[in-house]
Scaffold this motif. Structure first.
Motif, PDB file in Angstrom:
ATOM      1  N   LEU A 208      75.844  35.411  50.285  1.00 28.11           N
ATOM      2  CA  LEU A 208      77.247  35.131  50.593  1.00 28.11           C
ATOM      3  C   LEU A 208      77.784  34.277  49.461  1.00 28.11           C
ATOM      4  O   LEU A 208      77.309  33.166  49.231  1.00 28.11           O
ATOM      5  CB  LEU A 208      77.390  34.398  51.930  1.00 28.11           C
ATOM      6  CG  LEU A 208      78.801  33.884  52.257  1.00 28.11           C
ATOM      7  CD1 LEU A 208      79.793  35.042  52.375  1.00 28.11           C
ATOM      8  CD2 LEU A 208      78.792  33.054  53.547  1.00 28.11           C
ATOM      9  N   ASN A 209      78.758  34.801  48.735  1.00 25.36           N
ATOM     10  CA  ASN A 209      79.376  34.087  47.618  1.00 25.36           C
ATOM     11  C   ASN A 209      80.806  33.741  48.017  1.00 25.36           C
ATOM     12  O   ASN A 209      81.644  34.634  48.192  1.00 25.36           O
ATOM     13  CB  ASN A 209      79.358  34.953  46.360  1.00 25.36           C
ATOM     14  CG  ASN A 209      79.855  34.208  45.133  1.00 25.36           C
ATOM     15  OD1 ASN A 209      80.351  33.089  45.237  1.00 25.36           O
ATOM     16  ND2 ASN A 209      79.714  34.828  43.976  1.00 25.36           N
ATOM     17  N   LEU A 210      81.075  32.459  48.175  1.00 29.65           N
ATOM     18  CA  LEU A 210      82.387  31.997  48.628  1.00 29.65           C
ATOM     19  C   LEU A 210      83.348  31.710  47.483  1.00 29.65           C
ATOM     20  O   LEU A 210      84.502  31.362  47.718  1.00 29.65           O
ATOM     21  CB  LEU A 210      82.206  30.749  49.484  1.00 29.65           C
ATOM     22  CG  LEU A 210      81.350  31.004  50.727  1.00 29.65           C
ATOM     23  CD1 LEU A 210      80.664  29.730  51.177  1.00 29.65           C
ATOM     24  CD2 LEU A 210      82.170  31.602  51.844  1.00 29.65           C
ATOM     25  N   ARG A 211      82.858  31.856  46.249  1.00 30.81           N
ATOM     26  CA  ARG A 211      83.703  31.668  45.064  1.00 30.81           C
ATOM     27  C   ARG A 211      83.634  32.920  44.188  1.00 30.81           C
ATOM     28  O   ARG A 211      83.530  32.843  42.975  1.00 30.81           O
ATOM     29  CB  ARG A 211      83.249  30.423  44.289  1.00 30.81           C
ATOM     30  CG  ARG A 211      83.349  29.122  45.050  1.00 30.81           C
ATOM     31  CD  ARG A 211      84.768  28.799  45.490  1.00 30.81           C
ATOM     32  NE  ARG A 211      85.686  28.741  44.370  1.00 30.81           N
ATOM     33  CZ  ARG A 211      85.926  27.639  43.653  1.00 30.81           C
ATOM     34  NH1 ARG A 211      85.300  26.514  43.950  1.00 30.81           N
ATOM     35  NH2 ARG A 211      86.785  27.664  42.658  1.00 30.81           N
ATOM     36  N   SER A 212      83.699  34.060  44.833  1.00 29.90           N
ATOM     37  CA  SER A 212      83.612  35.337  44.133  1.00 29.90           C
ATOM     38  C   SER A 212      85.000  35.778  43.659  1.00 29.90           C
ATOM     39  O   SER A 212      86.014  35.229  44.072  1.00 29.90           O
ATOM     40  CB  SER A 212      83.025  36.391  45.074  1.00 29.90           C
ATOM     41  OG  SER A 212      83.149  37.691  44.536  1.00 29.90           O
ATOM     42  N   GLY A 213      85.020  36.813  42.840  1.00 28.41           N
ATOM     43  CA  GLY A 213      86.287  37.362  42.386  1.00 28.41           C
ATOM     44  C   GLY A 213      86.821  38.459  43.282  1.00 28.41           C
ATOM     45  O   GLY A 213      87.823  39.104  42.961  1.00 28.41           O
ATOM     46  N   SER A 214      86.155  38.691  44.429  1.00 26.03           N
ATOM     47  CA  SER A 214      86.579  39.808  45.280  1.00 26.03           C
ATOM     48  C   SER A 214      86.180  39.552  46.726  1.00 26.03           C
ATOM     49  O   SER A 214      85.228  38.813  47.002  1.00 26.03           O
ATOM     50  CB  SER A 214      85.923  41.109  44.802  1.00 26.03           C
ATOM     51  OG  SER A 214      86.318  42.218  45.600  1.00 26.03           O
TER      52      SER A 214
END
Length: 302
Positions: A208-214
């Motif tokens: 889980l990436n909460l600072r993603s570009g999408s």
């Protein structure tokens, strides 16, 4: 069937009410503490004013046959307790609560009172995900990406990472024997998580990436020279010995069905009629794993 809908925010309005309002033999009752929202939703779904309530006591006085709880997670323990004690079979959005202790208490109350309780893990009902259980699953990968949503660890684990946790548990082909957790936390806010579950002959990895570009979710299951990828719960690419085949969702497939919401609603209503509710121990295990994640992350980031 007199069905109460508690909490009329985005989830109720966009996902559940469009399904509930089309089902025959359901008589909807609405509850929210926001008068303007109550009036607007009642008008949209033609719910008479006498079936709209700004307080829970008024709703319970209607003699409900079932209730759907879509209020904020922090309100779940108190609302679900009142409903179960009143003998009302209850559907509640995931998570059941922000702590394992509260979740366990509610599940035990459901057992003690003999009142049905179902927690809404919609990924289990997404057609492309459910069908993936029929495939070889030596390696399972779930990637969930969000844009600029870094938050406090416990909140994000139980509100967001729980999707990843439950999907990995649902698709795991055997008993999970090992759990490894990694996370990046900056100034008390979770930036990303990496979860590795494994058992005899399989690995399941979730991120889980909460600072993603999408904003996206990608599932990949593979084994025996085959692989399936599912993009955003809908579009499927199957690979067989190097040959990919793409299958996009049907143009007229309702979003609620594509995302498993319609199936969840029907499953809950069928459980009320038959008395065959989902395994509460399975629900508890997902909450236990989320609590484990919180404990591990806080231990290494304090």
């Amino acid at each position: 069937m007199r069905v109460g809908v508690i909490g009329l925010g985005d989830i109720a309005e966009k996902a559940y009410l469009p399904v509930l309002s089309t089902l025959p033999d359901l008589d909807l009752r609405l509850h929210t503490r926001t008068p303007e929202t109550l009036r607007r939703i009642a008008a949209a779904y033609r719910v008479p004013a006498e079936h709209c309530h700004a307080d829970l006591d008024g709703l319970l006085a209607e003699g409900l046959d079932a209730a759907f709880v879509h209020a904020a997670t922090s309100a779940h323990p108190a609302l679900v307790t009142r409903l179960l004690e009143a003998g009302v079979p209850t559907f509640v959005d995931k998570p059941l609560a922000y702590t394992l202790a509260d979740s366990a208490r509610l599940l035990e109350l459901s057992r003690e009172r003999g009142v049905g309780l179902m927690v809404g893990f919609n990924r289990r009902h997404v057609p492309a995900y459910a069908a993936s259980r029929e495939l070889p699953r030596d390696l399972i990968v779930v990637r969930r990406n969000r844009v600029d949503t870094a938050r406090e660890v416990r909140t994000v684990v139980f509100d967001d990472l729980i999707h990843v946790v439950d999907t990995l548990r649902f698709l795991a082909p055997g008993t999970i024997e090992h759990v490894d957790v990694r996370a990046r936390v900056v100034d008390g806010l979770a930036q990303h998580f990496v979860l590795h579950l494994s058992g005899a002959g399989f690995s399941a990895i979730g991120t889980l990436n909460l600072r993603s570009g999408s904003n996206e979710e990608i599932l990949e299951v593979s084994g025996r020279d085959t692989m399936r990828e599912v993009y955003n719960l809908a579009d499927v690419v199957d690979h067989d010995r190097g040959l990919p085949t793409a299958r996009r969702r049907g143009d007229w497939t309702p979003i609620a069905r594509q995302r498993g919401i319609e199936q969840l609603v029907l499953s809950f209503l069928d459980a009320i009629r038959t008395g065959a509710f989902p395994d509460l121990d399975d629900v508890l295990r997902t909450h236990e794993m989320c609590e484990l994640v919180v404990t591990e992350v806080e231990k290494h980031n304090t």
